[in-house]
Design a protein around this motif. Sequence first.
Motif, PDB file in Angstrom:
ATOM      1  N   VAL A 244      14.102   7.260 -11.283  1.00 24.60           N
ATOM      2  CA  VAL A 244      14.452   7.891 -12.371  1.00 24.60           C
ATOM      3  C   VAL A 244      14.404   9.577 -12.824  1.00 24.60           C
ATOM      4  O   VAL A 244      15.112  10.112 -12.416  1.00 24.60           O
ATOM      5  CB  VAL A 244      15.434   7.267 -13.259  1.00 24.60           C
ATOM      6  CG1 VAL A 244      16.078   8.242 -14.616  1.00 24.60           C
ATOM      7  CG2 VAL A 244      16.472   6.149 -13.088  1.00 24.60           C
ATOM      8  N   SER A 248      16.145  12.891 -10.981  1.00 25.67           N
ATOM      9  CA  SER A 248      16.720  13.588 -11.893  1.00 25.67           C
ATOM     10  C   SER A 248      15.849  14.851 -11.507  1.00 25.67           C
ATOM     11  O   SER A 248      16.419  16.078 -12.004  1.00 25.67           O
ATOM     12  CB  SER A 248      15.696  13.137 -13.422  1.00 25.67           C
ATOM     13  OG  SER A 248      14.811  13.821 -13.580  1.00 25.67           O
ATOM     14  N   VAL A 251      17.928  17.699  -8.541  1.00 27.35           N
ATOM     15  CA  VAL A 251      19.518  18.487  -8.350  1.00 27.35           C
ATOM     16  C   VAL A 251      19.779  18.353  -9.310  1.00 27.35           C
ATOM     17  O   VAL A 251      19.765  17.884 -11.188  1.00 27.35           O
ATOM     18  CB  VAL A 251      20.413  18.111  -7.642  1.00 27.35           C
ATOM     19  CG1 VAL A 251      21.075  16.153  -8.479  1.00 27.35           C
ATOM     20  CG2 VAL A 251      21.735  18.840  -7.583  1.00 27.35           C
ATOM     21  N   VAL A 253      22.078  19.863 -13.160  1.00 24.06           N
ATOM     22  CA  VAL A 253      23.409  19.370 -13.384  1.00 24.06           C
ATOM     23  C   VAL A 253      24.898  20.368 -13.235  1.00 24.06           C
ATOM     24  O   VAL A 253      25.548  19.752 -12.759  1.00 24.06           O
ATOM     25  CB  VAL A 253      23.687  19.693 -15.694  1.00 24.06           C
ATOM     26  CG1 VAL A 253      25.051  19.580 -15.502  1.00 24.06           C
ATOM     27  CG2 VAL A 253      23.344  17.656 -15.751  1.00 24.06           C
ATOM     28  N   LEU A 316      23.443  12.480  -5.393  1.00 24.11           N
ATOM     29  CA  LEU A 316      22.859  10.889  -5.719  1.00 24.11           C
ATOM     30  C   LEU A 316      24.165   9.951  -5.913  1.00 24.11           C
ATOM     31  O   LEU A 316      24.895  10.262  -6.541  1.00 24.11           O
ATOM     32  CB  LEU A 316      22.107  10.916  -7.419  1.00 24.11           C
ATOM     33  CG  LEU A 316      21.430  11.987  -7.809  1.00 24.11           C
ATOM     34  CD1 LEU A 316      21.018  11.852  -9.363  1.00 24.11           C
ATOM     35  CD2 LEU A 316      20.412  12.301  -6.736  1.00 24.11           C
TER      36      LEU A 316
ATOM     37  N   GLU B 238      28.349  15.736 -11.208  1.00 23.94           N
ATOM     38  CA  GLU B 238      28.362  14.542 -10.869  1.00 23.94           C
ATOM     39  C   GLU B 238      27.659  14.022 -11.852  1.00 23.94           C
ATOM     40  O   GLU B 238      27.097  13.748 -12.561  1.00 23.94           O
ATOM     41  CB  GLU B 238      27.276  14.703  -9.447  1.00 23.94           C
ATOM     42  CG  GLU B 238      27.910  14.929  -8.176  1.00 23.94           C
ATOM     43  CD  GLU B 238      27.429  14.878  -7.184  1.00 23.94           C
ATOM     44  OE1 GLU B 238      26.517  13.379  -6.714  1.00 23.94           O
ATOM     45  OE2 GLU B 238      27.816  15.991  -5.962  1.00 23.94           O
ATOM     46  N   MET B 240      26.502  10.815 -11.870  1.00 22.75           N
ATOM     47  CA  MET B 240      25.019   9.962 -11.911  1.00 22.75           C
ATOM     48  C   MET B 240      24.235  11.296 -11.879  1.00 22.75           C
ATOM     49  O   MET B 240      22.873  10.602 -12.067  1.00 22.75           O
ATOM     50  CB  MET B 240      25.152   9.595  -9.965  1.00 22.75           C
ATOM     51  CG  MET B 240      25.383   8.206  -9.849  1.00 22.75           C
ATOM     52  SD  MET B 240      24.053   7.267 -10.560  1.00 22.75           S
ATOM     53  CE  MET B 240      22.756   7.438  -8.958  1.00 22.75           C
ATOM     54  N   VAL B 241      24.509  12.530 -11.465  1.00 28.18           N
ATOM     55  CA  VAL B 241      23.300  13.316 -11.844  1.00 28.18           C
ATOM     56  C   VAL B 241      23.253  13.441 -13.387  1.00 28.18           C
ATOM     57  O   VAL B 241      22.058  13.721 -13.676  1.00 28.18           O
ATOM     58  CB  VAL B 241      23.553  15.167 -11.411  1.00 28.18           C
ATOM     59  CG1 VAL B 241      22.576  15.534 -11.502  1.00 28.18           C
ATOM     60  CG2 VAL B 241      23.979  14.491  -9.704  1.00 28.18           C
ATOM     61  N   ASP B 242      24.418  13.663 -14.237  1.00 27.43           N
ATOM     62  CA  ASP B 242      23.718  13.948 -15.902  1.00 27.43           C
ATOM     63  C   ASP B 242      22.696  12.565 -16.114  1.00 27.43           C
ATOM     64  O   ASP B 242      22.629  12.763 -17.148  1.00 27.43           O
ATOM     65  CB  ASP B 242      26.038  13.976 -16.317  1.00 27.43           C
ATOM     66  CG  ASP B 242      26.593  14.914 -15.878  1.00 27.43           C
ATOM     67  OD1 ASP B 242      25.610  15.958 -14.860  1.00 27.43           O
ATOM     68  OD2 ASP B 242      27.270  15.133 -16.255  1.00 27.43           O
ATOM     69  N   VAL B 244      21.243  10.831 -14.372  1.00 21.68           N
ATOM     70  CA  VAL B 244      20.139  10.481 -14.165  1.00 21.68           C
ATOM     71  C   VAL B 244      18.915  10.928 -14.766  1.00 21.68           C
ATOM     72  O   VAL B 244      17.775  10.897 -15.377  1.00 21.68           O
ATOM     73  CB  VAL B 244      19.071  10.336 -12.476  1.00 21.68           C
ATOM     74  CG1 VAL B 244      17.944  10.723 -12.031  1.00 21.68           C
ATOM     75  CG2 VAL B 244      19.752   9.288 -12.012  1.00 21.68           C
TER      76      VAL B 244
END
Lengths: 496, 496
Positions: A244, A248, A251, A253, A316, B238, B240-242, B244
């Motif tokens: 994780v 993180s 990329v 947000v 992701l 996304e 998932m990005v937030d 992670v």
Amino acid sequence: MDNLSKYFEVVDQSKQEFIDKLREIVAIPSVSGDATRRQDVIRMGLWLKEKWEALGAETKRVDPGMQELQGQTIPLPPIILGQYGNNPSKKTLLVYGHYDVQPALKEDGWNTDPFELVHNDKDQLVGRGATDDKGPVLGWLCCAEAFKRAGIDFPVNLKFCFEGMEECGSEGLEEVVRHEADKWFSGTDAVCISDNYWLGKNRPCLTYGLRGVSYFYITVEGPSADLHSGVFGGTVHEPMVDLVHLMSRLVDVKGKILIPSIYEKVAPLTLAEEKAYDGLDFNHDDLAKDLRSNVIIHDSEKDTLMHRWRLPSLSLHGIEGAFYGPGEKTVIPAKVTGKFSIRTVPDMDPAEVDRLACKYVADEFAKLNSKNKLTVKMVHDGRWWYSSPEHPNFVAGAKAIERVFGTSPDLTREGGSIPITLTFEEALNRNVLLLPMGASDDGAHSVNEKLDVRNFIEGIKVFGVYLEELSKPRVPLTNSGDQQQQQQQQQQMVAE
Amino acid sequence: MDNLSKYFEVVDQSKQEFIDKLREIVAIPSVSGDATRRQDVIRMGLWLKEKWEALGAETKRVDPGMQELQGQTIPLPPIILGQYGNNPSKKTLLVYGHYDVQPALKEDGWNTDPFELVHNDKDQLVGRGATDDKGPVLGWLCCAEAFKRAGIDFPVNLKFCFEGMEECGSEGLEEVVRHEADKWFSGTDAVCISDNYWLGKNRPCLTYGLRGVSYFYITVEGPSADLHSGVFGGTVHEPMVDLVHLMSRLVDVKGKILIPSIYEKVAPLTLAEEKAYDGLDFNHDDLAKDLRSNVIIHDSEKDTLMHRWRLPSLSLHGIEGAFYGPGEKTVIPAKVTGKFSIRTVPDMDPAEVDRLACKYVADEFAKLNSKNKLTVKMVHDGRWWYSSPEHPNFVAGAKAIERVFGTSPDLTREGGSIPITLTFEEALNRNVLLLPMGASDDGAHSVNEKLDVRNFIEGIKVFGVYLEELSKPRVPLTNSGDQQQQQQQQQQMVAE
């Protein structure tokens, strides 16, 4: 009355007949992903073969072999090759399409039986495959029939290549295309594919670019088996925690990729290209409505389209090996694999993307000082594709749209990839035009898939005018032996 | 020869008979998580009931109701309550155990049929349930039989509570315990549970503390449906990005929880407590061998045990809603739920842990400036448990181990939770002793589960001596009306 007016008249007169033909083939549930439907897929391929033969085409059935699917060994559906007309004084166009469809069940949320075409009160044709890709594939047949019925000489020699595995990775197709390049496909002057969509709902488009995709796995492994978080929590390096942290750092947000140097090879934006983004049939209100949520990152439509078409992105997708079910489980997963992909654009080099991404992940992992073990690798890459809307093949498409719709087409790119585009371009060394028939809201792959009657009927007209335009003695279609070189020159010209 | 020497002699003489009894019940596949095995679970409960009755116990079968399992509605297994002896001049001990087992299939990797007890050449009894928890449950029966056979008066009144749903969350048990607290269980002086394990493989232990667990969901949602990363990558926030990013901020790679103030309520380490960590039967070499990988964070055994027993930890378990399968999928998941849990220790308050964690996640999410929607909530909390090894119940256990094994026991805590411990303590307001029979390498829940013959036979002896010790007129077992208060005083005493 000129030839095309006559052609239009016949198409309009045949409207109901053409819709009924679409109904006939939507009723064949040619779901390539369902082993129990394989005979229907084959039946659908043979339907096309038979209809084209009835019209006078020469055809060839290519069976690419067997496949393991859902525990069964079954034959791959045939690739139907065809040649309609063989006049050495005419140009030769190759069209590609697919006759298989996505799965569909009424229970998925369809308002009607997905395999029974419904002509609804919004003048839409609703049914699985209507727009993806049975409507367009049938369009070429209707086009040839209308020319014949109108008593007009068909403007070109038409070759076709229809496959039945597109929804399952086009298994077997690439080999056939490369094998037939100097055989069945020899003499091809240009290629046309109608298997994507308008940018919006109102204005037709021509598509001249696609992003590529490089897919990565990051695997972190620690103990030999999953652990109980009560017994081991706080005492061992947890693979999920390492992963994780790494994910993180890929990329932010706002979608900015954090891998150093990744943007360096992205082609600079030229003035001409920037201008092409103005006035496209695209707006954020519609987009937010489609998403049913305003999660759009950028402020302007232009920015959104640039991030979709000409800039790389990193998504992701998920994690293999961790707990994913509903409910609570107090596991420390022993081995987890994070999956992400980078959408690539001109002039990024997949090999360099691979090197940069893997090095960055390894460097970041080293900083973590974990005792777990890291593996990072690129597992798949598909190249981006970029053509020039100035190519005579595109000009012919643009003129056809102007004639039928009374408007010049949007010139678009797509964020996704259509790998077969690049295959045809490379194997035949010919220009490929993406000439979509359906609109952005057709819902290919979704429930209640539809094709507007307007798109279907006017689309058949566009096909006809496009063939007429191709047949004109303009700049020869194949004057540039090297497509890649031509497009680079083009880019340089606008850059200067 | 004193009473206990006689008792030991009978136990040793009965060794083969006791092993055969264990073989008999291992052969009943009482898998509570498999609906098709429910009749076997019930049969196992009735076996215990019958055997205890044959010995002269009074029993009661409590059926807690029905259950939905694997699409079937089936009866919950009976809770078998018992009373062996009813002499008002004797102390009364309540023992708890469970007669259901984890699933087991030869194909999982067992060397032998899991439901056929094998006495191997390492003097181990291999079979599902041997150590968890059929050996210990049978141990109490063997203990009573040996006393009877030796012609020695049973030292205490024994009450028992054997359930058949422990491996599936003890459904129905808590209600029964609370309901029977002042009925069947009235008059209980102390409680003993034998359902955990020695710290190592050599020295017996008594367990006086368990961590609690608070389980959290972090949900981030954006678009109304999953998106294609080609079309939308780089243009939408996304989830998932937030997620992670949020998950990476919960805990660092060395296991340090990053939630502010979370360590504030952790009870300070006292000198007495620190001393108790010296010389325990535990070392990193064995641990690394068990993990088949050296992923241990801490340098010393003491640090590892403190992080397992007396310090909180935070583990990331997985993500629901993202792609989790093998292979590649280019999806942007629309809604993802990250799962994590915090192991809690004295004197953390679950309500405060809930508040701190949820506030921190919400604050960090606000910093991200995402347009997605966040929900964070605690979905479950189980309290930590902490007793005092100075309590007469523990002293009796310690003396029993000294007599049988010739060594004082390790005093241990566990990183995980055994919720029923707290239930008994609260419902009966009596001290609970965790007195394990099996060793750390028994492989409960794993393949080739075993119980060493030594642990089984000497364990039965320990039970007997423990009862003898309990019966002695030492400090009355129940002098502290408020267990919670007592332990707090105790902690304060050592803290001063």
